[in-house]
Design a protein around this motif. Structure first.
Motif, short mmCIF file in Angstrom:
data_model
loop_
_atom_site.label_atom_id
_atom_site.label_comp_id
_atom_site.label_asym_id
_atom_site.label_seq_id
_atom_site.Cartn_x
_atom_site.Cartn_y
_atom_site.Cartn_z
N GLU A 1 0.83 -1.21 0.00
CA GLU A 1 0.00 0.00 0.00
C GLU A 1 0.86 1.26 0.00
O GLU A 1 0.60 2.22 -0.75
CB GLU A 1 -0.91 -0.01 1.24
CG GLU A 1 -1.87 1.16 1.33
CD GLU A 1 -2.75 1.09 2.56
OE1 GLU A 1 -3.22 2.17 3.00
OE2 GLU A 1 -2.97 -0.01 3.09
N PHE A 2 1.92 1.25 0.81
CA PHE A 2 2.83 2.40 0.87
C PHE A 2 3.54 2.60 -0.48
O PHE A 2 3.65 3.72 -0.98
CB PHE A 2 3.87 2.20 1.98
CG PHE A 2 4.92 3.27 2.02
CD1 PHE A 2 4.68 4.47 2.64
CD2 PHE A 2 6.16 3.06 1.42
CE1 PHE A 2 5.66 5.48 2.67
CE2 PHE A 2 7.14 4.05 1.45
CZ PHE A 2 6.88 5.26 2.07
N LEU B 1 2.66 1.73 -3.46
CA LEU B 1 1.74 2.23 -4.48
C LEU B 1 1.43 3.71 -4.26
O LEU B 1 1.44 4.51 -5.20
CB LEU B 1 0.45 1.41 -4.48
CG LEU B 1 0.56 -0.02 -5.01
CD1 LEU B 1 -0.71 -0.80 -4.71
CD2 LEU B 1 0.86 -0.02 -6.51
N LYS B 2 1.17 4.06 -3.00
CA LYS B 2 0.81 5.44 -2.68
C LYS B 2 1.95 6.40 -2.99
O LYS B 2 1.73 7.49 -3.55
CB LYS B 2 0.43 5.54 -1.20
CG LYS B 2 0.08 6.95 -0.75
CD LYS B 2 -0.20 6.99 0.75
CE LYS B 2 -0.45 8.41 1.24
NZ LYS B 2 -0.66 8.46 2.71
N GLU B 3 3.19 6.01 -2.64
CA GLU B 3 4.34 6.89 -2.81
C GLU B 3 5.01 6.74 -4.18
O GLU B 3 6.01 7.40 -4.45
CB GLU B 3 5.38 6.62 -1.71
CG GLU B 3 4.92 6.97 -0.32
CD GLU B 3 4.65 8.45 -0.14
OE1 GLU B 3 5.32 9.27 -0.83
OE2 GLU B 3 3.77 8.80 0.68
N GLU B 4 4.44 5.87 -5.01
CA GLU B 4 4.99 5.62 -6.35
C GLU B 4 6.47 5.25 -6.28
O GLU B 4 7.32 5.84 -6.95
CB GLU B 4 4.75 6.82 -7.25
CG GLU B 4 3.28 7.15 -7.45
CD GLU B 4 3.04 8.34 -8.37
OE1 GLU B 4 3.94 9.20 -8.48
OE2 GLU B 4 1.97 8.40 -8.98
N LYS C 1 1.40 -6.38 -8.50
CA LYS C 1 0.90 -5.00 -8.51
C LYS C 1 1.69 -4.11 -9.46
O LYS C 1 1.50 -2.88 -9.49
CB LYS C 1 0.96 -4.41 -7.10
CG LYS C 1 0.08 -5.13 -6.08
CD LYS C 1 -1.40 -4.93 -6.37
CE LYS C 1 -2.27 -5.54 -5.28
NZ LYS C 1 -3.72 -5.36 -5.56
#
Length: 415
Positions: free
Chosen positions: A56-57, A59-62, A85
Motif C-alpha cells: 500500500e505504501f 503504491l501510494k508513494e509511487e 501490482k
C-alpha cells in the motif's frame, strides 16, 4: 528514483548507505529503519513482515524500486505480491525463498545435484530423531528446519547434548513451529566462509568473499548468533576458486532443471577444509554482517547492479571492487544471544574517526538520545590497506563507544 529498503538492521543500513551514493536515487525510504538510517533516509513505521502495508505504501508513494533485506517477508511472498501490482522489487519469489525457509528443502536440492554437503537425516518425530543419533559420530549438528534468526543451529558434543537439543526443539518448542521438523547433520570441520551471489535468471554472479564469526565468544566459543563480526576479502587458492565455481555451476543447473526462476541474492555458507568446500546452508538475502563489509568495498553503483539483476542483463564485468580490506566488529547488548535489555543510552559516536563507518543494527532515537534496540547494536566498520590496519582501526574506535552492558568479540580478523 524513489527507493524503498525493507528492514531494520545493519544490513539494511549498509544497503541504503550504498544506494544513497547512486546519482539515480533521489530519495530512500526504510521500513522500519533505525536510529542510523534516519540520518539520511526517511524511516517508515511499517513492520517488514507487513506485506499488505508495504504494498500500500509503495503504491501510494509511487516507489520505483524496492530492496528486501530480511528473510521473513521474502519467505512470506512479498516479491510475488509486489510484482502482481506492477512494482519493481529485488529479491527471490516465494518458491525460491524455500531455500531459506526450509533446511530440508535445501539439503534435498544439494544431494540431488551432487553438491558437496554434510550427511543428514530429517525428522518430524522426537522419538525417531533420538533413535537416529547412534547413526552419527560426535560432535553433530541439530538444526530446526525453519527460520530462527540464525539461532536454530545447535552443536552437540555428545549424545546427551543432542537429546537435550531435540527436546528443546520438539518438546519445549523453543523455536515454535519453525522447529516442527528437525535436520540432524554430521559435523564438518574447517574454516567457515560466506559467498554471496547476485542471481539473474538463474545465473550466479559471485561477489567477493567474506569471513563471518557466528559464535558469541572469542575463539569461536559459545552459542551461535546472527553474526558478530566479519571481514573481506578472504584470500583463496586457485583450487578453491575453481571448486567454488563448480558449486555455482551445479546450483545453476539445479535451478534450471527444477524449473525455478531465481532472481535476487543467494547467500551460500561453506565449510572449507583442504580447499574442498562443502555447503552448510543457503540464505536468500544479503548476509548480515557480510553486507557491512561488502558495501564499503563495492566500487560501482549498487542501484544499477540491482536493477540489472532484476532486468536480466547483468554481466560479470559490471561488478567492481576496491582493493582495500574491510572489517566490522559488532557491539552487542549484554546477554545476547540470550535475554538482554533494550533502551541503554549510547555515547561516544562523535569521538570516533571521521573515516570510520558505523552501521546501526539495533538502535532507535528517543528525545534526542540514541538508544539500544536489539541484541546486535552497532557494526563498527573500518577500511585499511591490509587486514591488520582495518582491524586496528575498528577496535580503536569501538573502545570509544559506550553503553551499559556493551560487549564485543576481541578476536575478529586474527586468524
Amino acid at each position: 528514483m524513489k527507493v524503498l529498503v525493507i528492514g531494520n538492521g545493519g544490513r539494511e543500513h549498509a544497503l541504503a548507505w550504498k544506494l544513497n551514493e547512486s546519482p539515480s536515487v533521489d530519495k530512500i525510504y526504510v521500513a522500519k529503519g533505525n536510529g542510523g538510517t534516519s540520518s539520511f533516509c526517511e524511516n517508515v513505521d511499517i513492520d517488514p513482515s507487513d506485506i499488505e502495508g508495504l504494498v500500500e505504501f509503495a503504491l501510494k508513494e509511487e516507489i520505483d524500486f524496492t530492496v528486501v533485506g530480511p528473510e521473513d517477508p521474502l519467505c512470506g511472498g512479498i516479491v510475488d505480491v509486489f510484482r502482481d501490482k506492477g512494482l519493481k522489487i529485488f529479491g527471490p519469489n516465494k518458491e525460491c525463498a524455500q531455500f531459506e525457509k526450509s533446511k530440508e528443502f535445501t539439503k534435498i536440492f544439494l544431494e540431488k545435484y551432487n553438491i558437496p554437503t554434510a550427511r543428514y537425516l530429517s525428522f518430524t518425530d522426537y522419538e525417531k530423531a533420538v533413535d537416529s543419533l547412534d547413526e552419527f559420530s560426535y560432535p553433530l549438528v541439530v538444526k530446526a528446519d525453519g527460520l530462527c534468526l540464525g539461532k536454530g543451529v545447535i552443536i552437540s558434543q555428545n549424545r546427551d547434548e543432542a537429546v537435550e537439543a531435540l527436546n528443546q526443539i520438539f518438546n519445549e518448542r523453543v523455536f515454535g513451529q519453525e522447529g516442527d521438523k528437525v535436520v540432524i547433520e554430521e559435523f564438518l570441520t574447517g574454516e567457515e566462509a560466506s559467498l554471496l551471489c547476485l542471481v539473474s535468471n538463474n545465473k550466479l554472479y559471485p561477489l567477493e568473499r567474506a569471513k563471518d564469526h557466528k559464535q558469541i565468544f572469542d575463539g569461536d566459543k559459545g552459542p551461535n548468533t546472527g553474526g558478530v563480526g566479519t571481514y573481506s576479502p578472504v584470500k583463496a587458492t586457485d583450487k578453491l576458486v575453481k571448486s567454488l565455481r563448480e558449486v555455482c555451476d551445479k546450483i545453476e543447473e539445479g535451478l534450471d532443471k527444477e524449473g525455478l526462476n531465481y532472481s535476487g541474492i543467494l547467500f551460500i555458507g561453506f565449510m572449507i577444509e583442504d580447499d574442498e568446500p562443502k555447503v552448510l546452508e543457503f540464505n536468500v538475502r544479503f548476509g548480515d554482517p557480510e553486507t557491512e563489509v561488502l558495501m564499503p568495498r563495492l566500487d560501482c553503483d549498487l542501484f544499477l547492479l540491482l536493477n540489472k539483476t532484476v532486468d536480466g542483463d547483468l554481466k560479470a564485468e559490471d561488478i567492481k571492487w576496491k582493493d582495500d580490506y574491510c572489517l566490522t566488529v559488532i557491539m552487542c547488548s549484554g546477554g545476547y544471544p540470550g535475554s538482554y535489555e533494550k533502551g541503554k543510552v549510547i555515547t561516544g559516536l562523535d569521538d570516533t574517526d571521521k573515516d570510520l563507518i558505523i552501521f546501526h543494527n539495533g538502535t532507535k532515537l528517543r528525545d534526542g538520545d540514541l538508544l539500544t534496540n536489539g541484541g546486535r547494536v552497532l557494526s563498527i566498520t573500518a577500511m585499511g590497506d591490509d587486514l591488520q590496519e582495518a582491524r586496528e582501526k575498528a577496535y580503536e574506535n569501538a573502545a570509544k563507544i559506550h553503553f551499559d552492558g556493551a560487549y564485543y568479540r576481541k578476536d575478529i580478523g586474527t586468524k
